[in-house]
Design an enzyme around this catalytic site. Structure first.
Site, short mmCIF file in Angstrom:
data_model
loop_
_atom_site.label_atom_id
_atom_site.label_comp_id
_atom_site.label_asym_id
_atom_site.label_seq_id
_atom_site.Cartn_x
_atom_site.Cartn_y
_atom_site.Cartn_z
N SER A 145 -18.93 18.70 21.21
CA SER A 145 -19.35 17.36 20.79
C SER A 145 -19.03 16.30 21.83
O SER A 145 -19.79 15.34 22.03
CB SER A 145 -18.68 17.00 19.46
OG SER A 145 -19.05 17.89 18.44
N HIS B 282 5.74 -28.74 32.65
CA HIS B 282 6.39 -28.85 31.33
C HIS B 282 5.58 -29.74 30.39
O HIS B 282 6.13 -30.31 29.45
CB HIS B 282 7.82 -29.38 31.47
CG HIS B 282 8.63 -28.67 32.51
ND1 HIS B 282 9.32 -27.51 32.27
CD2 HIS B 282 8.82 -28.95 33.82
CE1 HIS B 282 9.92 -27.11 33.37
NE2 HIS B 282 9.63 -27.97 34.33
N ARG C 295 -13.87 -22.25 20.76
CA ARG C 295 -14.48 -20.93 20.50
C ARG C 295 -14.01 -19.92 21.54
O ARG C 295 -13.66 -18.77 21.20
CB ARG C 295 -16.00 -21.03 20.52
CG ARG C 295 -16.68 -19.67 20.36
CD ARG C 295 -18.20 -19.77 20.49
NE ARG C 295 -18.78 -20.58 19.44
CZ ARG C 295 -20.08 -20.86 19.34
NH1 ARG C 295 -20.92 -20.40 20.25
NH2 ARG C 295 -20.52 -21.61 18.35
N TYR D 48 -22.69 -14.67 18.44
CA TYR D 48 -22.06 -14.88 19.73
C TYR D 48 -22.59 -14.04 20.89
O TYR D 48 -22.88 -14.57 21.96
CB TYR D 48 -20.55 -14.66 19.61
CG TYR D 48 -19.88 -15.56 18.59
CD1 TYR D 48 -20.16 -16.92 18.54
CD2 TYR D 48 -18.99 -15.04 17.66
CE1 TYR D 48 -19.55 -17.75 17.61
CE2 TYR D 48 -18.37 -15.86 16.73
CZ TYR D 48 -18.65 -17.22 16.69
OH TYR D 48 -18.06 -18.02 15.77
N SER E 293 -11.14 8.40 17.13
CA SER E 293 -12.57 8.18 16.96
C SER E 293 -12.93 6.88 16.24
O SER E 293 -13.63 6.04 16.79
CB SER E 293 -13.17 9.37 16.20
OG SER E 293 -14.55 9.18 16.01
N SER F 147 -17.47 -33.74 13.58
CA SER F 147 -16.69 -33.63 12.35
C SER F 147 -17.55 -34.06 11.18
O SER F 147 -18.30 -35.04 11.28
CB SER F 147 -15.43 -34.51 12.43
OG SER F 147 -14.83 -34.65 11.16
#
Length: 492
Positions: free
Chosen positions: A117, A164, A308, A26, A339, A294
């Site tokens: 860090s 609606h 998708r 993707y 983390s 299909s």
């Protein structure tokens, strides 16, 4: 117990390891690189260079040769060596400090000098977030531009409105698209603000007090302040967070993910609308010549791109809760339970948003409208909608409003029964024409039933909206939209 049942010769291949669909199916290469190890750890090395340069400028004993050695090694990362160091020390930053030190022995003594860090970890995250937003915003505006052209083209084409999920008064195809556009403009504003609000963590030390740097500069607070400002400038930031704990506030992550999650909600609503309209055969997303809808029903043209987008958007929406919960549980100056979660959430949010926008742009570049199907659906509902206009025309022709209302009520119920009970077309207008009471206005019925007279100011609203709201945003990103009309090819 689960075992690896693949042949031995395949067990060390990438196909026997989990691979995220965001990478394999993707997201774009650009966004994948933004969250790659190469980008992350080369940015760590750049940050160590910025720190060394700034410390040298402010008087610390760091040589130009040491900095040059570090600059030559920015992208030359020995990942296996770093992995071995991390197995031994159980600390990712120190593993890379040792790896870089082995590559740069002259500079080894000054790598990470005075830093904690989070100097490399958090500042890199802020750079990656900024770069990610810089990738997403032009993609979003490309969608806005395509959809704006679509709205303009169909600003006057009447279509049934729905409230609606039931037929309501008419709108236009373009006006409906402008509703999607309006939400997307709000997303541009939210993402743009999130990008502009990002600051640099800078050099703050273990609990945010800059104590280690104050010691390094022998109590000279002005030099520490100048160091913080200079490192931020070298990293490309003109603003920095003046106060932090060990980390920058995870509220920053929450603001960014909130904007991305909002985009997900917009896309889901828009693509759900497209799926509904596709089911009515009024509008359709692109469908390739060799595409299969299909495996069992060869005639089907499923809206798989919109589906998708909805699937990805739902995932994007849910990530908001992750960011909110992570911020909520950061105790005092910081806890490390952020983390592992952030490694997943931040990357997935951007990769998902990227994939969603690429797919949405592909949809917007090829939307197909079927005016005759739309007109047929209007014809099935418009007679009921036109009843008030028929009553007004009869009153103007000298009729009694109450008498006319009762006749229309009876005829409408009869026509409704034909539709609901017998599955026939709406024949209300034929019933009106056969009733002698309505003879004075029979010649006006075509005008009364002209769908374009039921759309109000929709075309003018679209023009006004495009001129005042959409076009300025497109102009803002003009330099980034050079290839916006080039068809987007999806990986799968």
């Amino acid at each position: 117990m689960t075992t690896i049942d693949a042949p031995v010769e395949l067990q060390n291949t990438e196909y026997c390891n989990y691979r995220s669909p965001l990478s394999t199916r993707y997201a774009s290469k650009e966004m994948q690189y933004n969250f790659s190890d190469q980008k992350k750890f080369s940015t760590w090395r750049k940050l160590w260079i910025y720190l060394a340069k700034a410390e040298k400028e402010l008087g610390l004993d760091i040589s130009a040769a040491q900095i040059a050695e570090l600059e030559a090694a920015v992208h030359d990362i020995d990942f296996p060596a770093a992995a071995e160091h991390e197995k031994r020390v159980r600390h990712d930053v120190m593993a890379h400090v040792h790896t870089l030190g082995e590559r740069c022995p002259l500079a080894a003594p000054i790598i990470h000098l005075g830093a904690t860090s989070c100097y490399v970890g958090d500042n890199t995250d802020l750079i990656v977030l900024k770069n990610g937003l810089e990738l997403l915003l032009p993609r979003l505006v490309a969608v806005i531009k395509q959809l704006g052209s679509f709205a303009k083209q169909y600003k006057s084409l009447p279509i049934l409105g729905f409230t609606h999920l039931q037929p309501a008064q008419l709108t236009t195809v373009g006006k409906r698209a402008s509703l999607w556009l309006n939400d997307l403009l709000m997303d541009e504003r939210a993402l743009s603000r999130a990008k502009d609000d990002l600051r640099f963590r800078g050099v703050k030390g273990t609990t945010g007090t800059q104590a280690s740097f104050l010691q390094l500069f022998k109590g000279d607070g002005e030099k520490v302040r100048a160091l913080d400002k200079r490192v931020a400038e070298l990293a490309g930031f003109d603003k920095r967070y003046i106060v932090t704990g060990q980390t920058y506030s995870r509220k920053v992550d929450l603001e960014v993910i909130s904007a991305l999650s909002g985009l997900g909600a917009t896309v889901h609503k828009m693509c759900s609308d497209i799926r509904i309209l596709a089911s009515r055969k009024e509008l359709e997303e692109p469908f390739e010549v060799s595409q299969i809808g299909s495996s069992a029903m060869p005639y089907k043209r499923n809206p798989m791109r919109s589906e998708r987008c909805c699937a990805l958007a739902r995932h994007l929406i849910t990530l908001h809760a992750n960011a909110a919960n992570t911020h909520a549980v950061q105790w005092l100056e910081r806890t490390l339970d952020d983390s592992a979660n952030r490694r997943i959430t931040l990357a997935e949010a951007f990769l998902t948003a990227d994939a969603t926008l690429l797919t949405l742009l592909n949809i917007c570049q090829g939307l197909v409208v079927y005016p005759k199907v739309i007109a047929r659906h209007i014809a099935q509902e418009l007679p009921f909608m036109a009843t008030e206009n028929i009553i007004m025309a009869m009153v103007q022709a000298g009729g009694d409003r109450q008498v006319c209302h009762e006749k229309i009520r009876v005829l409408s119920h009869e026509a409704g029964a034909q539709v609901k009970q017998h599955g026939r077309d709406n024949d209300l207008i034929e019933r009106v024409k056969k009733d002698g009471y309505f003879a004075p206005i029979i010649s006006q019925l075509d005008k009364i039933l002209d769908a374009s007279t039921f759309i109000g100011r929709a075309p003018e609203q679209v023009d006004e909206f495009l001129d005042e709201e959409v076009d300025p945003i497109i102009a803002k990103y003009a330099d980034s939209l050079i290839n916006v009309d080039k068809p987007v090819a999806l990986n799968i």
